[in-house]
Design a protein around this motif. Structure first.
Motif, PDB file in Angstrom:
ATOM      1  N   GLU A   1       0.052  -6.010   0.607  1.00  0.00           N
ATOM      2  CA  GLU A   1      -1.069  -6.452   1.448  1.00  0.00           C
ATOM      3  C   GLU A   1      -2.379  -6.385   0.650  1.00  0.00           C
ATOM      4  O   GLU A   1      -3.199  -7.280   0.715  1.00  0.00           O
ATOM      5  CB  GLU A   1      -1.157  -5.490   2.649  1.00  0.00           C
ATOM      6  CG  GLU A   1      -2.386  -5.610   3.524  1.00  0.00           C
ATOM      7  CD  GLU A   1      -2.261  -6.763   4.499  1.00  0.00           C
ATOM      8  OE1 GLU A   1      -1.110  -7.084   4.864  1.00  0.00           O
ATOM      9  OE2 GLU A   1      -3.300  -7.334   4.865  1.00  0.00           O
ATOM     10  N   ALA A   2      -2.533  -5.308  -0.122  1.00  0.00           N
ATOM     11  CA  ALA A   2      -3.816  -5.097  -0.803  1.00  0.00           C
ATOM     12  C   ALA A   2      -3.653  -4.092  -1.943  1.00  0.00           C
ATOM     13  O   ALA A   2      -2.666  -3.355  -1.996  1.00  0.00           O
ATOM     14  CB  ALA A   2      -4.851  -4.576   0.196  1.00  0.00           C
ATOM     15  N   ILE A   3      -4.652  -4.110  -2.822  1.00  0.00           N
ATOM     16  CA  ILE A   3      -4.666  -3.187  -3.969  1.00  0.00           C
ATOM     17  C   ILE A   3      -6.031  -2.493  -3.978  1.00  0.00           C
ATOM     18  O   ILE A   3      -7.026  -3.102  -3.550  1.00  0.00           O
ATOM     19  CB  ILE A   3      -4.384  -3.954  -5.274  1.00  0.00           C
ATOM     20  CG1 ILE A   3      -4.439  -3.019  -6.484  1.00  0.00           C
ATOM     21  CG2 ILE A   3      -5.308  -5.126  -5.480  1.00  0.00           C
ATOM     22  CD1 ILE A   3      -3.926  -3.659  -7.768  1.00  0.00           C
ATOM     23  N   ALA A   4      -6.064  -1.253  -4.468  1.00  0.00           N
ATOM     24  CA  ALA A   4      -7.328  -0.501  -4.446  1.00  0.00           C
ATOM     25  C   ALA A   4      -7.445   0.386  -5.677  1.00  0.00           C
ATOM     26  O   ALA A   4      -6.431   0.854  -6.198  1.00  0.00           O
ATOM     27  CB  ALA A   4      -7.389   0.381  -3.196  1.00  0.00           C
ATOM     28  N   PRO A   5      -8.679   0.649  -6.121  1.00  0.00           N
ATOM     29  CA  PRO A   5      -8.866   1.692  -7.139  1.00  0.00           C
ATOM     30  C   PRO A   5      -8.499   3.027  -6.503  1.00  0.00           C
ATOM     31  O   PRO A   5      -8.731   3.225  -5.308  1.00  0.00           O
ATOM     32  CB  PRO A   5     -10.368   1.624  -7.457  1.00  0.00           C
ATOM     33  CG  PRO A   5     -10.997   0.991  -6.263  1.00  0.00           C
ATOM     34  CD  PRO A   5      -9.963   0.111  -5.616  1.00  0.00           C
ATOM     35  N   ALA A   6      -7.919   3.922  -7.308  1.00  0.00           N
ATOM     36  CA  ALA A   6      -7.452   5.188  -6.724  1.00  0.00           C
ATOM     37  C   ALA A   6      -7.579   6.322  -7.733  1.00  0.00           C
ATOM     38  O   ALA A   6      -7.741   6.093  -8.936  1.00  0.00           O
ATOM     39  CB  ALA A   6      -6.010   5.040  -6.272  1.00  0.00           C
TER      40      ALA A   6
ATOM     41  N   VAL B   1      -6.796   9.803  -3.538  1.00  0.00           N
ATOM     42  CA  VAL B   1      -8.001   9.215  -2.968  1.00  0.00           C
ATOM     43  C   VAL B   1      -7.907   7.708  -3.194  1.00  0.00           C
ATOM     44  O   VAL B   1      -7.626   7.273  -4.315  1.00  0.00           O
ATOM     45  CB  VAL B   1      -9.274   9.748  -3.677  1.00  0.00           C
ATOM     46  CG1 VAL B   1     -10.511   9.514  -2.843  1.00  0.00           C
ATOM     47  CG2 VAL B   1      -9.142  11.215  -4.051  1.00  0.00           C
ATOM     48  N   VAL B   2      -8.124   6.939  -2.142  1.00  0.00           N
ATOM     49  CA  VAL B   2      -7.980   5.481  -2.250  1.00  0.00           C
ATOM     50  C   VAL B   2      -9.322   4.826  -1.942  1.00  0.00           C
ATOM     51  O   VAL B   2      -9.949   5.146  -0.930  1.00  0.00           O
ATOM     52  CB  VAL B   2      -6.885   4.979  -1.285  1.00  0.00           C
ATOM     53  CG1 VAL B   2      -6.744   3.466  -1.386  1.00  0.00           C
ATOM     54  CG2 VAL B   2      -5.548   5.660  -1.573  1.00  0.00           C
ATOM     55  N   GLY B   3      -9.754   3.919  -2.806  1.00  0.00           N
ATOM     56  CA  GLY B   3     -11.014   3.204  -2.631  1.00  0.00           C
ATOM     57  C   GLY B   3     -10.839   1.971  -1.763  1.00  0.00           C
ATOM     58  O   GLY B   3      -9.850   1.846  -1.029  1.00  0.00           O
ATOM     59  N   PRO B   4     -11.792   1.041  -1.844  1.00  0.00           N
ATOM     60  CA  PRO B   4     -11.746  -0.146  -0.979  1.00  0.00           C
ATOM     61  C   PRO B   4     -10.533  -1.024  -1.278  1.00  0.00           C
ATOM     62  O   PRO B   4     -10.210  -1.274  -2.442  1.00  0.00           O
ATOM     63  CB  PRO B   4     -13.043  -0.891  -1.332  1.00  0.00           C
ATOM     64  CG  PRO B   4     -13.489  -0.318  -2.636  1.00  0.00           C
ATOM     65  CD  PRO B   4     -12.966   1.068  -2.724  1.00  0.00           C
TER      66      PRO B   4
END
Ligand code: 0L1
Ligand code: MG
Length: 256
Positions: free
Chosen positions: A128-133, A162-165
């Protein structure tokens, strides 16, 4: 004599809950890699029994930097619960951990399950989505020393994440620059390409590896793809940020 897997699961769980260093399990018990994953699963059941919820998995040893840092040659994985989730921009207490380290990563959010061997294209179609972590790892073993069986039994050092936007998954993320900063000072610089040449391959490996113990990656789960660089030791008072080219950044602070 057969090894008491429940007892060993209790030992690693207790060490994680109390933030206490313990001797390597393999110093006093002999168990296989497959039994190590059984110990891990049992220790997670103790967390679930306390009300935590399973939210995904983390992949480990997916980059050369980590393989060299820890002297291993195989990928491993661990189970994530909501009790390990640290809010983006949030704060952690150093005292809760044994000797925490942090790693710059990217995370995937799945919209569909992934079952067993899949191609990279199939894996990405389920994203669905990817995030900086950022992953906070904290081996419960004294001096961060362990065999592969030990670390797997200890939930592959999973401790916090910790997951970013979240960003659109179509975005080509196979070679994005990453900078991890402590108090605004770069401490690790890398690229998502360091994660198996393309972090989507970590997702492929995750689907295959969890199938070996009868699990599948569930819709709604988060998959931490593994570190792009060596891990950095945390210290009280430090502010940590991971910025990933085109994806934005994610941060947390260690209380002083
Ligand atoms: O890459 C990883 O997240 C592996 C974690 C387990 C080994 C370690 O504690 O460094
Ligand atoms: Mg990691």
């Amino acid at each position: 004599m057969s090894v008491d897997l429940d007892k060993l699961a209790g030992v690693v769980d207790d060490a994680a809950v109390t933030g206490t260093a313990i001797p390597q399990l393999s110093e006093s018990a002999s168990f296989s890699l497959s039994e190590a994953y059984d110990i891990q699963e049992k220790s997670i059941h103790l967390r679930l029994a306390r009300g935590e919820r399973r939210v995904g998995i983390k992949m480990g040893f997916t980059s050369r930097a980590k393989i060299i840092q820890m002297g291993v040659d195989d990928m491993i994985w661990g189970r994530l619960t909501d009790g390990m989730l640290v809010e983006d921009g949030g704060e952690i207490s150093f005292a809760k951990y044994v000797h925490p380290r942090v790693e710059p990563e990217v995370a995937y959010l799945l919209k569909e399950p992934l079952v067993g061997p899949v191609t990279t294209i199939q894996a990405m179609a389920a994203v669905e989505a990817i995030a900086p972590a950022l992953e906070i790892i904290d081996s419960r073993y004294k001096d961060f020393k362990f065999t592969v069986e030990d670390v797997v039994a200890d939930n592959s050092s999973s401790s916090g994440f910790v997951v970013g936007p979240w960003c659109a998954a179509e975005y080509d993320h196979s070679n994005l620059g990453m900078v991890m900063e402590f108090d605004g000072r770069p401490v690790q610089i890398g690229s998502t390409a360091a994660i198996l040449n393309n972090p989507a391959r970590s997702l492929v490996a995750a689907s295959r590896m969890v199938a070996e113990v009868g699990e599948r990656l569930e819709a709604g789960w988060i998959v931490m793809a593994g570190s792009a660089t060596a891990a950095e030791a945390l210290a009280p008072g430090v502010s940590v940020r991971n910025s990933v080219e085109g994806l934005g950044s994610v941060s947390f602070k260690v209380a002083g």
